[in-house]
Structures are given as C-alpha cells and as structure tokens.
Design a protein around this motif. Structure first.
Motif, PDB file in Angstrom:
ATOM      1  N   VAL A 413     -34.266  -8.541 -12.901  1.00 49.18           N
ATOM      2  CA  VAL A 413     -33.869  -7.158 -12.663  1.00 49.18           C
ATOM      3  C   VAL A 413     -33.127  -7.078 -11.339  1.00 49.18           C
ATOM      4  N   GLU A 414     -31.942  -6.491 -11.342  1.00 53.93           N
ATOM      5  CA  GLU A 414     -31.201  -6.245 -10.105  1.00 53.93           C
ATOM      6  C   GLU A 414     -31.449  -4.791  -9.712  1.00 53.93           C
ATOM      7  N   TYR A 415     -32.189  -4.610  -8.633  1.00 52.55           N
ATOM      8  CA  TYR A 415     -32.686  -3.278  -8.336  1.00 52.55           C
ATOM      9  C   TYR A 415     -32.885  -3.131  -6.836  1.00 52.55           C
ATOM     10  N   SER A 416     -32.474  -1.975  -6.301  1.00 55.09           N
ATOM     11  CA  SER A 416     -32.665  -1.686  -4.888  1.00 55.09           C
ATOM     12  C   SER A 416     -32.941  -0.195  -4.731  1.00 55.09           C
ATOM     13  N   ASP A 417     -33.920   0.138  -3.887  1.00 52.68           N
ATOM     14  CA  ASP A 417     -34.289   1.534  -3.727  1.00 52.68           C
ATOM     15  C   ASP A 417     -35.013   1.708  -2.399  1.00 52.68           C
ATOM     16  N   HIS A 418     -34.996   2.924  -1.873  1.00 46.48           N
ATOM     17  CA  HIS A 418     -35.792   3.261  -0.699  1.00 46.48           C
ATOM     18  C   HIS A 418     -36.148   4.731  -0.787  1.00 46.48           C
ATOM     19  N   HIS A 419     -37.307   5.090  -0.210  1.00 47.83           N
ATOM     20  CA  HIS A 419     -37.758   6.472  -0.312  1.00 47.83           C
ATOM     21  C   HIS A 419     -38.731   6.799   0.808  1.00 47.83           C
ATOM     22  N   LEU A 420     -38.839   8.081   1.102  1.00 49.45           N
ATOM     23  CA  LEU A 420     -39.735   8.598   2.122  1.00 49.45           C
ATOM     24  C   LEU A 420     -40.824   9.425   1.456  1.00 49.45           C
ATOM     25  N   SER A 421     -42.086   9.186   1.835  1.00 53.34           N
ATOM     26  CA  SER A 421     -43.220   9.884   1.240  1.00 53.34           C
ATOM     27  C   SER A 421     -44.001  10.611   2.327  1.00 53.34           C
ATOM     28  N   PRO A 422     -43.932  11.957   2.368  1.00 49.92           N
ATOM     29  CA  PRO A 422     -44.712  12.727   3.347  1.00 49.92           C
ATOM     30  C   PRO A 422     -46.045  13.190   2.774  1.00 49.92           C
ATOM     31  N   VAL A 423     -47.034  13.357   3.659  1.00 45.75           N
ATOM     32  CA  VAL A 423     -48.364  13.818   3.265  1.00 45.75           C
ATOM     33  C   VAL A 423     -48.877  14.790   4.323  1.00 45.75           C
ATOM     34  N   LEU A 424     -49.495  15.878   3.855  1.00 46.36           N
ATOM     35  CA  LEU A 424     -50.140  16.826   4.748  1.00 46.36           C
ATOM     36  C   LEU A 424     -51.543  17.108   4.229  1.00 46.36           C
ATOM     37  N   ALA A 425     -52.540  17.010   5.127  1.00 43.55           N
ATOM     38  CA  ALA A 425     -53.930  17.316   4.759  1.00 43.55           C
ATOM     39  C   ALA A 425     -54.523  18.223   5.824  1.00 43.55           C
ATOM     40  N   HIS A 426     -55.389  19.125   5.389  1.00 44.76           N
ATOM     41  CA  HIS A 426     -56.041  20.045   6.314  1.00 44.76           C
ATOM     42  C   HIS A 426     -57.482  20.259   5.879  1.00 44.76           C
ATOM     43  N   ARG A 427     -58.389  20.232   6.858  1.00 46.07           N
ATOM     44  CA  ARG A 427     -59.809  20.402   6.576  1.00 46.07           C
ATOM     45  C   ARG A 427     -60.347  21.558   7.403  1.00 46.07           C
ATOM     46  N   PHE A 428     -61.139  22.398   6.732  1.00 48.09           N
ATOM     47  CA  PHE A 428     -61.782  23.512   7.421  1.00 48.09           C
ATOM     48  C   PHE A 428     -63.268  23.485   7.107  1.00 48.09           C
ATOM     49  N   ASP A 429     -64.102  23.373   8.144  1.00 51.48           N
ATOM     50  CA  ASP A 429     -65.552  23.413   7.999  1.00 51.48           C
ATOM     51  C   ASP A 429     -66.024  24.829   8.295  1.00 51.48           C
ATOM     52  N   PHE A 430     -66.468  25.526   7.268  1.00 50.07           N
ATOM     53  CA  PHE A 430     -66.964  26.884   7.474  1.00 50.07           C
ATOM     54  C   PHE A 430     -68.214  26.886   8.338  1.00 50.07           C
ATOM     55  N   ASP A 431     -69.108  25.923   8.072  1.00 51.91           N
ATOM     56  CA  ASP A 431     -70.321  25.747   8.875  1.00 51.91           C
ATOM     57  C   ASP A 431     -70.755  24.303   8.687  1.00 51.91           C
ATOM     58  N   ASP A 432     -72.027  24.016   8.942  1.00 59.75           N
ATOM     59  CA  ASP A 432     -72.496  22.635   8.835  1.00 59.75           C
ATOM     60  C   ASP A 432     -72.594  22.147   7.393  1.00 59.75           C
ATOM     61  N   HIS A 433     -72.474  23.045   6.421  1.00 56.67           N
ATOM     62  CA  HIS A 433     -72.637  22.657   5.022  1.00 56.67           C
ATOM     63  C   HIS A 433     -71.376  22.893   4.179  1.00 56.67           C
ATOM     64  N   TRP A 434     -70.698  23.995   4.394  1.00 54.64           N
ATOM     65  CA  TRP A 434     -69.545  24.343   3.566  1.00 54.64           C
ATOM     66  C   TRP A 434     -68.256  23.812   4.185  1.00 54.64           C
ATOM     67  N   SER A 435     -67.365  23.292   3.328  1.00 56.12           N
ATOM     68  CA  SER A 435     -66.066  22.808   3.804  1.00 56.12           C
ATOM     69  C   SER A 435     -65.015  23.003   2.722  1.00 56.12           C
ATOM     70  N   LEU A 436     -63.760  23.083   3.160  1.00 57.30           N
ATOM     71  CA  LEU A 436     -62.618  23.215   2.252  1.00 57.30           C
ATOM     72  C   LEU A 436     -61.522  22.313   2.780  1.00 57.30           C
ATOM     73  N   GLN A 437     -60.983  21.463   1.909  1.00 54.52           N
ATOM     74  CA  GLN A 437     -59.958  20.521   2.339  1.00 54.52           C
ATOM     75  C   GLN A 437     -58.862  20.433   1.287  1.00 54.52           C
ATOM     76  N   THR A 438     -57.593  20.431   1.751  1.00 52.59           N
ATOM     77  CA  THR A 438     -56.454  20.404   0.837  1.00 52.59           C
ATOM     78  C   THR A 438     -55.476  19.315   1.245  1.00 52.59           C
ATOM     79  N   ASN A 439     -54.848  18.741   0.231  1.00 55.88           N
ATOM     80  CA  ASN A 439     -53.877  17.667   0.461  1.00 55.88           C
ATOM     81  C   ASN A 439     -52.642  17.957  -0.377  1.00 55.88           C
ATOM     82  N   ILE A 440     -51.468  17.816   0.223  1.00 58.75           N
ATOM     83  CA  ILE A 440     -50.211  17.991  -0.495  1.00 58.75           C
ATOM     84  C   ILE A 440     -49.307  16.822  -0.130  1.00 58.75           C
TER      85      ILE A 440
END
Length: 688
Positions: A413-440
């Motif tokens: 196979v004759e093949y050439s490619d390049h690409h950029l991959s970004p990632v964003l993640a955020h975590r929020f701890d409501f208290d010592d037990h509850w948490s919400l985390q998202t990744n895009i």
C-alpha cells in the motif's frame, strides 16, 4: 493509493473544544484521581476486609481523564483466571463468549468496546498485539498471579494514544511483595468439560517468582497450557441438516523474565522479555487445519520519578511469525507472515504546582510485514503529544491536550497521512461522593497493518465459505476513520460502593465494518469503509460491599447494564443497524468471603438478548439468539501457602444460534448452532 489530505481543521467543533466545560467520571469501581479505594487484606490475598482503607499518599496525577484500577487482590477475590475475567466486570466491554460463532474470535482479540473494535492493550505502558492476522496475544497468556493491577482508561487520552480507540487497558506486572531473595507460587490446573458428543480437556501449569537483592529486582512468569476439544456444529440450509464434528488440539507457552536495577531513589532501569508460542491442530472429515503463532518481544525502559515529575524513555523490538495451513480434497492453502517492529518513545510529566501539570512526549514506531502471498508492507508512525491539567478550584479540574500523528506506508500500500487529535476533559466534584465528568474529542484512526492484507483465511466446518460462515481477509484500500466523540458520567461513590451512569456518542466518517461478499464460489468477510456511522448508548454500573463483620463475614455485589445503538449509513445513503453489535449486555457478580474458614466464593452471570440485523448489500436478516452464561468460583486456602480452587465455567449456558432469513418473505436461508460446553477447572496452588 494517492496521498490522503488531513480533514481535521479549525471548525465549530474545534472551537467548542476550547469552551466546553461539563464533565464525567467513567469508572465502575471507586476511583479518586486515578486510584481505587480497595479493601485491605485481613490475612491472605483471597480474604479481604471490605472497608475504607487508611489515608495514603495522594496520587500526583490531577488529570480530569478518569481511570479505573482493578487490583490483584480483587482478581483473586473474584476467582479470576485471566484478564478477560477481570474485565467482564467493567462496563462497556462486550466479552467473547465460548462457542459464539466464526466471527467472534476468542481471548482479548474477540473483545469489543461499546460496539466498536477491540481496546488497546498495554503491558507496563507498551503496546502489545496478536499475530499478523489476529492470533492470540501476550494478554491471553497472563494470569492474575503475574499482575500487580489493571488500569482501564475508557475515555480518549492523548498521552496513551487512545484518542481514536477510546479505551486503553494497561496491565502492570507484579512487583516483589517483600524483600525476600525469592518468593512466588506454582499453580497446577486440570479441567474437564463434557456434553453429549462434545468434550474438552484443559491442563495448565503456571509459575510466578520474584525477589529483590539490594538494588536488583527480578521476576519470572511462565505458563504452559494444553487444550483438547471435540466440538459439534449443526448447520441447516436448503431444507437439509448437517452435524459436523471438529477435533482441535491446542498448546500454548509463555515465558516472561524481567529485571530492574534501581540507580537511586528516583531512577531505575528495566528490561523485560516476552516469549510466547501458540499451536493449534484441527481436523474435521477430510479437512486438516494447522496454525502456529509465536513471538518474542524485548522492552527496555529508563524511568525517573521525583514526586509529581517523571521521565520515561522506552525502547522495544518484537518479531512475530504466524502460519496457517489448510488441506482438504477441495483446496489447499498455506500462509506464512512475519512482523518485525521497532519502537522508541519518551514520556514526561511536570508538576508545575499542586494544581497544574503537563504531560508531553513522542512515539516512533517502524513495522515491516512480510507475507508469502502478498507484497511486503512497510509502515512508519510518528507522534507528538502534549496535555495540560489545571485544578482551578477545589472541586473542578480541566484537561486539554492534542496529539499530532504522521503515518507512511509503502510496498503493498502506498499511503501517507497526518492528522491532529484534540481532547478536552472536565471534572466537577459536587461533594465527597457526587461527581460529573465529561470528555469531548476529535480523532483519526488508521487501519492496522494486518487489516490491509488481502490474504484469505479459510474457515472450518461443513458450511465453510458460506454466508453464515465466510472465509476472512483484509482490504488494502481501507481509509482511516474520522471520529468525533462525546462522553459524560455522573457518579456517586463511597468506600462501600457506588453507582455510575455514563452517556456516550461517537460520530464516525469512513466507518470500517466487516462486510461479507461473494468472491468466486465462496463468501469472504473483509473490512470495508462505510460512508458514516454513529454509536451511542448509556451504561449503568454499580457496586456495594459489606465490610468485614466481627464473625468474619464479608460480601460484595456488582452489576452493570451497557446499552449501545450502532447505526451505519452506506455509500447509497441507506441507514441500518450494524450487523454484529448487540443492543445491550447485562452482567452481575456476587462475592462472599468467610475469614475463619479462609474460603472465598463468587458467582458471575452474563446476559445478551436476541437481536436481528440486516446484512450489508445482502437480501437477508441475521438473528443471533438470546444467551445466558454463568461462572462460579470457590477458593479455599490452607496452611503453609497451599490453596485449592474450583472454577465452573459456562454453567447453564445457552448454545450460540445464528440464522439467516430472507427479507422478502422471512423464510429460512441458512442456520448454524455452536453448542455450549459447561466446564470445571480444578487448580492447586503452592506459595513459596
């Protein structure tokens, strides 16, 4: 093949990556910034005291990308015999089921993650793989005695090259437990499974030894396995029924010595060698099948750790060889393929202060795949990555990273490619037990070299080469997938357990699907690019532990429900559901320990519903039956380091049934049944 230009560019999504600020926490066990609160052992590794452990040093990693950790203590408590046994309790993984048909595969290579492909497996941070055509990997040879812990990252992370795969399983091998010159254990096992005309015998022996001598640490892991099977497959087509008996003898060896030298309190050198050999001989009527897969891999590392700062330089080299031979009165084929791989990588972490850190590194790999039936395929991959994490309040953390990759292929196979991959993640701890985390994230996924080889692998059984049991091959014209992924998890967790609810969605351009086409007089399954696909679903995972009582009783219950809807749009803009992805899977596990008797028991139940899907470009619907599988484990420990285990697999299991019906009138076209075989494995262990 002409050069494929990168399709990632600044877009609405790219801008959203800089402003999106919700978060998840994707773990089905209790985690805190990448560590798991595990129960402390009372006397032995198999008898656990299930209560909150004393405070320990905080993990310096403040990344918002979630990590689940399964410890060796947990694996021994549940009676796990393999890595797959441990992962079946982690939400999102669709595990291969014994007797699941010709396309499912077995071991790690047959696993799926959220309806996609197999996850990426690492051993001590180094990628491992099966043979050139998907043979057994090193992972399938590891036992819990050889493992310190398993780290599961279910969300994209540029540091682990998991942007496109969205799941990385890093297996950390066992460290010496104390300062003894030598210690370890030997395990012998014998298993028997029998049902009507079917029979399976399994024998294995494994050794794990390790020790320390001043600055030197050393270990040796080895196992030998024999598996002899007589299986029955029933097929039906054109109003005729057939019953096919197949006899298969398999043997597998794995040898893994490792040595470490501590230069000082912060630096060490590591060298580890993996050798494995798998052979399989099968026969049915006039067809003989002989397969062999062997490899040798050397990993060397320099590591430096200073509190939150670290540097790691990795060098690796591996050679794999795989042969397949099929002989019968109708056809004869022989394939011999070899992979030579070389890699060098650097990973760095800098802790700027208690609330800020950066990760960065580079990775270079070169592969050469030689085949006796096709041109040589050469491949070079280069990558640079950087990831920053900032804990900007006591309860909020954000992680932003990007990975730039280049790939060049030549020869077949004759093949050439390049690409950029970004990632964003955020975590929020409501208290010592509850948490919400998202990744895009936004990523590209280039097809692996073995999926590009056009070589045809002949199927077995009387219906080999049919639509219901096709031959398998690769596709040199595959294009990379372009993936946009979103994921969010709401978690409630305490030292006694908790529950996590995850929602995910992935949009995939040029989705790679296994598609069956007729080639000459036989049907062949090859990976093909579809125009577009989307997968989405919800996972619910929970765990509850009853701490050790005064009388010595302890109890743990875990369960999960993973739903996934995978929809594909073909080049004609026709939508349908992906043919081999179940709409949901469910599992539950119950573990009970009684300390005075030093006995541990566990029961695990898995369920897959019946589902019907249309085949691509074929006038048939394929229906897979409802399947139930139960495993039971009992371990009793004695004095002087002796222990005995009884593991019953596939208890009350249903057969794997698959049928094709005409879409026009619903009449039967083809059907096949692979009978399930309940088995019992008895193991005796001696620690020294």
């Amino acid at each position: 093949m002409k050069r494929i230009a990168p399709r990632w560019q600044l877009s609405t999504l790219s801008c959203a990556l800089l402003t999106f600020m919700s978060s998840t926490w994707a773990a089905d066990t209790t985690t805190t910034n990448g560590t798991t609160e595990q129960a402390a052992p009372v006397q032995t590794l198999a008898t656990l005291k299930l209560e909150a452990t004393p405070a320990t040093a905080k993990d310096p990693d403040i990344s918002a990308v979630a990590k689940t950790i399964v410890t060796r203590e947990e694996m021994l408590q549940f009676g796990d015999q393999s890595v797959n046994d441990a992962l079946r309790r982690a939400a999102g993984f669709q595990m291969p089921t014994p007797g699941q048909g010709p396309r499912g595969g077995g071991g790690a290579s047959g696993m799926r993650f959220r309806g996609g492909g197999a996850p990426v497996f690492l051993i001590n941070g180094e990628a491992v793989q099966g043979g050139p055509r998907g043979g057994m990997s090193i992972v399938d040879s590891l036992t819990p005695d050889m493992i310190e812990r398993i780290e599961i990252t279910k969300q994209p992370s540029v540091a682990q090259a998991s942007v496109a795969s969205s799941a990385v399983i890093n297996i950390i091998l066992k460290q010496p437990l104390d300062n003894a010159r030598i210690s370890g254990n030997v395990r012998l096992g014998y298993g028997l499974a029998k049902s009507d005309q079917q029979e399976e015998q399994r024998k294995n022996i494994s050794l794990q030894a390790d020790g320390r001598d001043n600055a030197w640490l050393y270990s040796l892991s080895a196992n030998q396995m024999w598996n002899d099977t007589t299986s029955i497959t029933q097929t039906q087509s054109n109003g005729q029924s057939r019953e096919q008996k197949r006899v298969t003898d398999r043997k597998s060896q794995m040898l893994a010595p490792r040595v470490e030298y501590e230069l000082d309190d912060q630096q060490k050198l590591v060298a580890e060698l993996f050798y494995r050999n798998n052979e399989s001989e099968g026969s049915r009527d006039d067809q003989l099948q002989n397969d062999k897969n062997d490899s040798i891999r050397l990993n060397t590392r320099y590591e430096r750790k200073d509190k939150g700062n670290s540097d790691k330089i990795r060098l690796s080299v591996e050679q794999q060889n795989e042969t397949e031979s099929t002989r019968s009165t109708l056809l004869n084929s022989y394939t011999d393929e070899t992979v030579n791989e070389y890699g060098i990588a650097y990973d760095g972490v800098r802790k700027l202060d208690e609330n800020k850190q950066i990760k960065f590194g580079t990775d270079i790999h070169s592969n050469e795949l030689e085949s006796n039936v096709s041109q040589t395929l050469d491949e070079q991959q280069y990558a640079l990555y950087a990831e920053g994490s900032w804990k900007f309040t006591d309860r909020q953390t954000i992680t932003l990273g990007a990975r730039q990759e280049w790939i060049n292929r030549s020869g077949l196979v004759e093949y050439s490619d390049h690409h950029l991959s970004p990632v964003l993640a955020h975590r929020f701890d409501f208290d010592d037990h509850w948490s919400l985390q998202t990744n895009i994230s936004q990523a590209f996924k280039s097809p692996k070299a073995d999926r590009l080889l056009p070589t045809v692998s002949i199927s077995t059984d009387s219906d080999a080469g049919s639509l219901n049991n096709p031959d398998r091959a690769g596709n040199p014209d595959l294009r990379p997938e372009k993936i946009t992924a979103y994921e969010s998890t709401l978690g409630y967790n305490t030292p006694s357990g908790g529950i996590n609810i995850t929602a995910f969605q992935r949009e995939i351009d040029d989705y790679i699907e296994k598609v069956i086409r007729q080639e000459g007089t036989r049907f062949v399954e090859r990976p093909v690019n579809q125009d577009n696909a989307s997968t989405y679903g919800v996972e619910i995972a929970g765990r509850y532990a009853l701490k050790q009582t005064e009388n010595g009783h302890s109890f743990m219950l875990n369960g999960q429900l993973s739903t996934v809807r995978a929809k594909v749009e073909d080049i004609n803009h026709q939508e349908r559901l992906v043919s081999d992805v179940a709409p949901y899977t469910a599992s539950a596990g119950l573990s009970y320990n009684y300390q005075p008797w030093r006995i541990a028991t566990s029961v695990n139940l898995n369920y897959v519903p019946e589902f019907t899907r249309a085949l691509d470009n074929q006038p048939y619907n394929r229906t897979s039956n409802e399947r139930v599988n139960m495993d039971i484990s009992v371990t009793k420990r004695f004095n002087d380091g002796w222990a005995a285990s009884l593991n019953a697999r596939n208890i009350f299991s249903t057969d794997y049934k698959e049928r094709l019906n005409n879409q026009s009138d619903g009449s039967l076209y083809e059907a096949r049944v692979n009978q399930a075989i309940p088995s019992v494995l008895i193991s005796v262990e001696k620690k020294f």
